[in-house]
Motif scaffolding. Structure first.
Motif, PDB file in Angstrom:
ATOM      1  N   PRO A  69       7.551 -10.815  14.500  1.00 21.38           N
ATOM      2  CA  PRO A  69       6.582  -9.798  14.931  1.00 21.38           C
ATOM      3  C   PRO A  69       7.210  -8.414  15.139  1.00 21.38           C
ATOM      4  CG  PRO A  69       6.249 -11.838  16.143  1.00 21.38           C
ATOM      5  CD  PRO A  69       7.537 -11.981  15.400  1.00 21.38           C
ATOM      6  N   TYR A  70       8.532  -8.362  15.236  1.00 16.06           N
ATOM      7  CA  TYR A  70       9.223  -7.084  15.422  1.00 16.06           C
ATOM      8  C   TYR A  70       9.842  -6.596  14.109  1.00 16.06           C
ATOM      9  CZ  TYR A  70       8.796  -8.937  20.131  1.00 16.06           C
ATOM     10  OH  TYR A  70       8.297  -9.481  21.288  1.00 16.06           O
ATOM     11  N   THR A  71      10.487  -7.494  13.369  1.00 20.69           N
ATOM     12  CA  THR A  71      11.153  -7.086  12.127  1.00 20.69           C
ATOM     13  C   THR A  71      10.151  -6.642  11.065  1.00 20.69           C
ATOM     14  OG1 THR A  71      11.180  -9.381  11.309  1.00 20.69           O
ATOM     15  CG2 THR A  71      13.107  -8.614  12.553  1.00 20.69           C
ATOM     16  N   MET A  72       8.918  -7.140  11.124  1.00 14.63           N
ATOM     17  CA  MET A  72       7.942  -6.788  10.095  1.00 14.63           C
ATOM     18  C   MET A  72       7.582  -5.309  10.124  1.00 14.63           C
ATOM     19  SD  MET A  72       4.333  -8.390  11.454  1.00 14.63           S
ATOM     20  CE  MET A  72       3.514  -7.775  12.938  1.00 14.63           C
ATOM     21  N   PHE A  73       7.834  -4.626  11.246  1.00 17.45           N
ATOM     22  CA  PHE A  73       7.549  -3.201  11.326  1.00 17.45           C
ATOM     23  C   PHE A  73       8.437  -2.401  10.373  1.00 17.45           C
ATOM     24  CE2 PHE A  73       5.335  -4.457  15.117  1.00 17.45           C
ATOM     25  CZ  PHE A  73       4.322  -3.519  15.251  1.00 17.45           C
ATOM     26  N   LEU A  74       9.586  -2.948  10.011  1.00 12.65           N
ATOM     27  CA  LEU A  74      10.456  -2.299   9.028  1.00 12.65           C
ATOM     28  C   LEU A  74      10.472  -3.039   7.700  1.00 12.65           C
ATOM     29  CD1 LEU A  74      12.575  -0.238   8.145  1.00 12.65           C
ATOM     30  CD2 LEU A  74      14.314  -1.709   9.196  1.00 12.65           C
ATOM     31  N   SER A  75      10.535  -4.371   7.742  1.00 11.97           N
ATOM     32  CA  SER A  75      10.713  -5.133   6.505  1.00 11.97           C
ATOM     33  C   SER A  75       9.567  -4.924   5.525  1.00 11.97           C
ATOM     34  CB  SER A  75      10.871  -6.628   6.819  1.00 11.97           C
ATOM     35  OG  SER A  75       9.724  -7.140   7.476  1.00 11.97           O
ATOM     36  N   HIS A  76       8.346  -4.644   6.019  1.00 14.53           N
ATOM     37  CA  HIS A  76       7.225  -4.450   5.095  1.00 14.53           C
ATOM     38  C   HIS A  76       7.474  -3.264   4.160  1.00 14.53           C
ATOM     39  CE1 HIS A  76       5.953  -1.228   7.902  1.00 14.53           C
ATOM     40  NE2 HIS A  76       5.356  -0.732   6.850  1.00 14.53           N
ATOM     41  N   ALA A  77       8.247  -2.269   4.633  1.00 17.48           N
ATOM     42  CA  ALA A  77       8.496  -1.077   3.823  1.00 17.48           C
ATOM     43  C   ALA A  77       9.533  -1.316   2.736  1.00 17.48           C
ATOM     44  CB  ALA A  77       8.949   0.072   4.725  1.00 17.48           C
ATOM     45  N   LEU A  78      10.235  -2.435   2.803  1.00 18.70           N
ATOM     46  CA  LEU A  78      11.234  -2.760   1.788  1.00 18.70           C
ATOM     47  C   LEU A  78      10.667  -3.638   0.679  1.00 18.70           C
ATOM     48  CD1 LEU A  78      14.216  -3.572   4.194  1.00 18.70           C
ATOM     49  CD2 LEU A  78      13.583  -1.362   3.202  1.00 18.70           C
ATOM     50  N   LEU A  79       9.453  -4.129   0.862  1.00 20.44           N
ATOM     51  CA  LEU A  79       8.806  -5.012  -0.109  1.00 20.44           C
ATOM     52  C   LEU A  79       7.636  -4.289  -0.762  1.00 20.44           C
ATOM     53  CD1 LEU A  79       8.661  -8.257   2.073  1.00 20.44           C
ATOM     54  CD2 LEU A  79      10.368  -7.675   0.337  1.00 20.44           C
ATOM     55  N   HIS A  80       7.296  -4.711  -1.995  1.00 17.89           N
ATOM     56  CA  HIS A  80       6.172  -4.098  -2.708  1.00 17.89           C
ATOM     57  C   HIS A  80       5.383  -5.168  -3.443  1.00 17.89           C
ATOM     58  CE1 HIS A  80       8.528  -0.499  -1.845  1.00 17.89           C
ATOM     59  NE2 HIS A  80       7.401   0.164  -1.990  1.00 17.89           N
ATOM     60  N   GLY A  81       4.202  -4.765  -3.872  1.00 15.97           N
ATOM     61  CA  GLY A  81       3.322  -5.698  -4.557  1.00 15.97           C
ATOM     62  C   GLY A  81       3.619  -5.868  -6.031  1.00 15.97           C
ATOM     63  N   GLY A  82       4.544  -5.109  -6.561  1.00 10.23           N
ATOM     64  CA  GLY A  82       4.890  -5.181  -7.972  1.00 10.23           C
ATOM     65  C   GLY A  82       5.769  -4.003  -8.355  1.00 10.23           C
ATOM     66  N   PHE A  83       6.237  -4.012  -9.601  1.00  8.11           N
ATOM     67  CA  PHE A  83       7.176  -2.988 -10.056  1.00  8.11           C
ATOM     68  C   PHE A  83       6.535  -1.605 -10.077  1.00  8.11           C
ATOM     69  CE2 PHE A  83       9.995  -0.742 -12.964  1.00  8.11           C
ATOM     70  CZ  PHE A  83      11.240  -1.161 -12.509  1.00  8.11           C
ATOM     71  N   THR A  84       5.267  -1.532 -10.510  1.00  5.75           N
ATOM     72  CA  THR A  84       4.589  -0.230 -10.552  1.00  5.75           C
ATOM     73  C   THR A  84       4.414   0.340  -9.152  1.00  5.75           C
ATOM     74  OG1 THR A  84       3.415  -0.845 -12.574  1.00  5.75           O
ATOM     75  CG2 THR A  84       2.508   0.975 -11.294  1.00  5.75           C
ATOM     76  N   HIS A  85       4.002  -0.493  -8.225  1.00  2.00           N
ATOM     77  CA  HIS A  85       3.848  -0.084  -6.828  1.00  2.00           C
ATOM     78  C   HIS A  85       5.167   0.472  -6.285  1.00  2.00           C
ATOM     79  CE1 HIS A  85       2.849  -1.426  -2.431  1.00  2.00           C
ATOM     80  NE2 HIS A  85       2.579  -0.134  -2.607  1.00  2.00           N
ATOM     81  N   MET A  86       6.256  -0.245  -6.533  1.00  2.68           N
ATOM     82  CA  MET A  86       7.559   0.193  -6.061  1.00  2.68           C
ATOM     83  C   MET A  86       7.974   1.506  -6.717  1.00  2.68           C
ATOM     84  SD  MET A  86      11.003   0.399  -7.065  1.00  2.68           S
ATOM     85  CE  MET A  86      11.090  -0.735  -8.451  1.00  2.68           C
ATOM     86  N   THR A  87       7.774   1.624  -8.026  1.00  2.33           N
ATOM     87  CA  THR A  87       8.196   2.829  -8.742  1.00  2.33           C
ATOM     88  C   THR A  87       7.482   4.068  -8.219  1.00  2.33           C
ATOM     89  OG1 THR A  87       8.672   1.533 -10.734  1.00  2.33           O
ATOM     90  CG2 THR A  87       8.372   3.913 -11.010  1.00  2.33           C
ATOM     91  N   MET A  88       6.185   3.967  -8.010  1.00  2.00           N
ATOM     92  CA  MET A  88       5.424   5.110  -7.495  1.00  2.00           C
ATOM     93  C   MET A  88       5.964   5.558  -6.137  1.00  2.00           C
ATOM     94  SD  MET A  88       1.571   3.896  -8.538  1.00  2.00           S
ATOM     95  CE  MET A  88       0.792   5.184  -7.564  1.00  2.00           C
ATOM     96  N   ASN A  89       6.223   4.595  -5.257  1.00  2.22           N
ATOM     97  CA  ASN A  89       6.714   4.943  -3.929  1.00  2.22           C
ATOM     98  C   ASN A  89       8.123   5.526  -3.975  1.00  2.22           C
ATOM     99  OD1 ASN A  89       4.502   4.350  -2.314  1.00  2.22           O
ATOM    100  ND2 ASN A  89       5.075   2.215  -2.048  1.00  2.22           N
TER     101      ASN A  89
END
Length: 231
Positions: A69-89
């Motif tokens: 419940p605490y680590t997810m506040f940061l870890s969510h920003a390191l994951l993406h829904g796919g390559f296009t999503h990651m590339t745009m960000n």
């Protein structure tokens, strides 16, 4: 004909490059798993289960591990829904990270990313109504946009010109979020964007206050040096 001298090329700050490389490497690994190029096709699902932002964990749901419940506040920003999503960000992060580093120093990159990710997660946890997990660095990206917006407002005011172009860009950004939310069928974490942007504005205001104080001290020291040289 005279040619204006050009500024020497400045490499991207190492902290920004390292951040982008880590996030891109994670997505490349997950995309390889999705494509069956590595032995575990469930890797993305398992990482989403432990690293995405789950609002249910804020309301008593059982976490996979105690600190989730605490680590997810940061870890969510390191994951993406796919390559296009990651590339745009990452493209947005590189562009805005370069500006922030050039103006405020490379030491601001990681703290600003952290503040934007946490604030984006907090806003999502407060405002989201569905149970879908949230991933992506866009909340952190919007923190960089917030810093840029505060700088642009200050620049317009210092030049004594209208600030309306800045507010129009903010309005267009908000409208784009509405359009994208509709186009993606509600699968846009606008709450994270809002939280990251507001946190970035606060962060930017602090940075600009520090920059103003440093400029005042530098001018005062220059005046003292001139007076000392004249004696």
């Amino acid at each position: 004909m005279t040619i204006a001298p050009t500024e020497p090329y400045k490499p991207l700050p190492r902290s920004l490059v390292a951040l982008v490389v880590v996030i891109a490497a994670i997505e490349c690994l997950l995309s390889a798993a999705d494509a069956g190029l590595i032995a575990d096709p469930t890797l993305r699902a398992r990482l989403l289960g432990t690293g995405a932002f789950w609002t249910q964990l804020l309301h008593g749901a059982e976490p996979v591990f105690a600190a989730q419940p605490y680590t997810m506040f940061l870890s969510h920003a390191l994951l993406h829904g796919g390559f296009t999503h990651m590339t745009m960000n990452m493209v947005m992060l590189l562009a805005l990270g370069r500006f922030v580093s050039d103006r405020y120093g490379s030491g601001t990159i990681l703290p600003l990313f952290l503040v934007g990710a946490v604030a984006g997660g907090a806003a999502y946890g407060l405002l989201a109504t569905g149970g879908a997990p949230m991933v992506g660095a866009s909340g952190a990206d919007f923190a960089f946009i917030g810093v840029w917006t505060v700088w642009d407002l200050r620049r317009h005011r210092a030049a004594r010109v209208p600030t309306s172009p800045v507010w129009r860009r903010v309005a267009v950004l908000a409208l784009l979020n509405v359009v994208m939310y509709w186009w993606l069928g509600g699968m846009l974490a606008w709450q994270a964007h809002l939280g990251g942007f507001l946190a970035g504005c606060a962060f930017g205001a602090a940075l600009e206050a520090r920059a103003s104080a440093q400029a005042l001290r530098a001018r005062a020291e220059a005046r003292r040096a001139r007076r000392g040289g004249a004696e």
